[in-house]
Design an enzyme around this catalytic site. Structure first.
Site, mmCIF file in Angstrom:
data_model
loop_
_atom_site.group_PDB
_atom_site.id
_atom_site.type_symbol
_atom_site.label_atom_id
_atom_site.label_comp_id
_atom_site.label_asym_id
_atom_site.label_seq_id
_atom_site.Cartn_x
_atom_site.Cartn_y
_atom_site.Cartn_z
ATOM 1 N N LYS A 34 -10.701 -0.230 10.774
ATOM 2 C CA LYS A 34 -10.525 -1.472 9.583
ATOM 3 C C LYS A 34 -11.211 -3.044 10.451
ATOM 4 C CE LYS A 34 -7.771 -0.288 6.434
ATOM 5 N NZ LYS A 34 -8.109 0.266 5.221
ATOM 6 N N HIS A 65 0.602 -0.897 -0.570
ATOM 7 C CA HIS A 65 0.087 -0.318 0.002
ATOM 8 C C HIS A 65 0.908 1.310 0.467
ATOM 9 C CE1 HIS A 65 -2.688 2.913 1.972
ATOM 10 N NE2 HIS A 65 -4.045 2.028 1.646
ATOM 11 N N CYS A 110 -4.202 1.742 -3.756
ATOM 12 C CA CYS A 110 -3.380 2.938 -3.199
ATOM 13 C C CYS A 110 -2.324 1.911 -3.695
ATOM 14 C CB CYS A 110 -3.561 2.821 -1.856
ATOM 15 S SG CYS A 110 -5.018 3.997 -1.819
ATOM 16 N N GLN A 158 -4.215 -5.292 7.445
ATOM 17 C CA GLN A 158 -5.127 -6.299 6.622
ATOM 18 C C GLN A 158 -5.245 -7.103 7.255
ATOM 19 O OE1 GLN A 158 -7.340 -5.259 4.363
ATOM 20 N NE2 GLN A 158 -6.705 -3.397 3.656
ATOM 21 N N ASP A 173 2.925 -4.404 8.508
ATOM 22 C CA ASP A 173 1.991 -3.118 7.856
ATOM 23 C C ASP A 173 0.372 -4.617 8.110
ATOM 24 O OD1 ASP A 173 -0.119 -2.358 7.263
ATOM 25 O OD2 ASP A 173 0.720 -1.638 5.331
#
Lengths: 397, 143
Positions: free
Chosen positions: A214, A111, A352, A191, A188
């Site tokens: 999220k 991303h 993104c 997700q 990261d």
């Protein structure tokens, strides 16, 4: 699962844009309203009952986060979201610990928030960014990473689960490799933390970033988890109230310890408390169970969507609830506008991950991203709409 | 304009767009147009012969609306003077923004006279107009 917990789901729509943000259960909304209705107050400064209650609630969330991803509470910093967390890692830590020529390994499926800060840092101090090549199915292997590592490799920064391909990287093996080779490892988790069990310590992560919204929590709050020893040497990006011990006319000052040091000013108190409730809620359901349900949904979708002749799939193999596709000859945005006509909410675009086009050979895709509250009926509705998409332009034009 | 005819015009220009594909020629002026609210991303190039538009071309990834608008605009504006082109652009803008406009000079562009009913597509319909307006400005300021 748990659909009744979400007031918004009483409306007639199918929500498949969970990679962008998730719906909120009533318990999270109630918890935040509770703060506003019954004990509004700032943190760390009041001696009155409301402030004491708010403090307790606010601080307790740190323990919940620690429990949720297996880290010490003092290693968990409240941020505004994943983007802010990564920027803190790059400009608060790496800027002061990397030197010109030091190499940072990224990859083209990341991303923007895990690429642009590094590009900026390379402009500022001359670090070198290397992109680890992806496998044929756009996944990333430890072997590929190893081929890119040199004596100058100081950092590996990657998404645990990528937001377009949805491949689940083997962060345990990669973390272990980084640990053995003295390479800093940033993950990261935007997700992954909402969708599957994540273990900060076991995977030898040095930093982990994720967002509240999220994972059934409110917008405006996220987390940076950092190893205690590293946080001691990290510089705050914001200075102000709450994070200092003293400051004097002669310019001398002292900052508080981590994590307070990194939380200058009034934080998003209601949002932090809401995030805590979201974490309790997810833990109650069970992260294994959430992940299993998403995999089942994706399999169910794949079984049917593969038979639709003009569908082009990009990530059949990835073991997450993300499916990216296109309809042959139709622009991705036209597909999402078409699906909106049937109240099916998906996302179209590059999501993104603007460098992924080099690998996919196409810039834009339609992305379906599921969560535990999605049902098999939701999938049926999507499949039905796609099957009938022959006259798509009659609907969208 | 009948709804079927509108759809036909849009589809024809989407599936076989006029002057899609850029050429490498330094006598052209180039602009890029994209928007955060939609994912269209288009490049436009334009060449003038005195005050007359000699050529316009475009390329990029874009939806049916912005691709077809680009195609129709280009076909319509080649051979027009700056002033003539600006007049067409202005009437088109007014149409999209539900203001008074002269339908007679818009021709096939009238296919978009109800796009205001889909607010998220207004943007797509406006991207080519904005790009061409920018090109005209840049080319005229350069002289």
């Amino acid at each position: 699962m748990n659909r009744d917990d979400f007031p918004i789901l009483s409306q007639d729509f199918v929500y498949f844009d969970n990679g962008a943000t998730t719906l909120k259960p009533q318990c999270v909304l109630d918890k935040m309203n509770d703060y506003y209705d019954y004990h509004t107050s700032n943190i760390h400064r009041g001696d009155y009952d409301f402030a004491i209650k708010t403090n307790e609630e606010y601080d307790r969330v740190r323990s919940l986060i620690g429990q949720f991803i297996n880290a010490n509470p003092e290693e968990c910093i409240y941020t505004s979201g994943t983007t802010m967390s990564i920027n803190m890692v790059v400009f608060g830590y790496m800027k002061y610990h990397l030197q010109k020529g030091d190499e940072v390994l990224l990859n083209k499926a990341e991303h923007a928030s895990n690429i642009l800060p590094w590009i900026r840092l390379s402009e500022e101090i001359g670090i070198v960014i290397k992109y680890v090549p992806l496998n044929e199915d756009y996944s990333l292997s430890l072997d590929a990473i190893k081929t890119c590592v040199t004596d100058r490799t100081k950092v590996i920064s990657l998404a645990h689960v990528t937001n377009v391909i949805g491949d689940v990287r083997d962060v345990e093996a990669i973390g272990d490799y980084c640990h053995q080779n003295h390479i800093l490892f940033h993950v990261d988790g935007a997700q992954s933390v909402p969708h599957l069990p994540v273990d900060f310590k076991k995977c030898h992560m040095d930093f982990l970033s994720f967002s509240g919204h999220k994972m059934c929590g409110p917008t405006g709050v996220g987390v940076l988890v950092g190893r205690k020893e590293l946080l001691k040497d990290m510089h705050p990006l914001c200075y102000g109230g709450g994070m200092n011990s003293f400051f004097e006319e002669d310019g001398s000052y002292e900052l508080k310890d981590s994590p307070i040091r990194f939380e200058a000013g009034t934080p998003p108190v209601a949002e932090v408390i809401g995030l805590g409730k979201a974490i309790e809620y997810l833990m109650e359901i069970g992260m294994d169970k959430i992940h299993e349900h998403e995999i089942e949904l994706k399999k169910y979708l794949l079984d049917q969507i593969q038979d639709i002749p003009n569908v082009i799939l990009y990530n059949k193999n990835s073991q997450s609830g993300i499916l990216s596709f296109n309809l042959d000859g139709v622009f991705a945005q036209d597909v999402s506008i078409y699906l909106n006509h049937y109240h099916i909410y998906v996302r179209a675009g590059n999501h993104c991950a603007k460098m992924l086009k080099d690998e996919l050979k196409i810039k834009n895709t339609v992305r379906v991203s599921v969560y535990f509250y999605n049902s098999f009926e939701d999938v049926d509705r999507l499949v039905e709409a796609l099957k009938n998409s022959k006259d798509i332009f009659k609907v969208v034009l | 304009m009948d709804a079927n005819l509108k759809r036909e015009i849009i589809l024809d220009n989407y599936q076989e767009p006029f002057h899609k594909g850029l050429i490498d020629d330094t006598s052209y002026c180039k602009v890029n147009t994209s928007s955060e609210s939609c994912i269209d991303n288009l490049d436009f190039i334009m060449k003038m012969d005195g005050d007359v538009i000699e050529d316009i071309r475009f390329d990029g990834e874009a939806c049916a609306i912005s691709t077809s608008v680009s195609s129709i605009f280009i076909r319509k504006l080649i051979g027009k003077t700056t002033e003539e082109a600006k007049e067409i652009l202005n009437h088109y803008k007014n149409m999209i923004n539900e203001k008074e406009y002269n339908a007679d000079i818009l021709g096939e562009l009238n296919a978009y006279d109800e796009i205001y009913k889909q607010p998220n597509r207004k943007n797509c319909a406006m991207l080519p107009e904005e790009a061409i307006e920018k090109l005209l400005e840049e080319l005229n300021n350069g002289e």
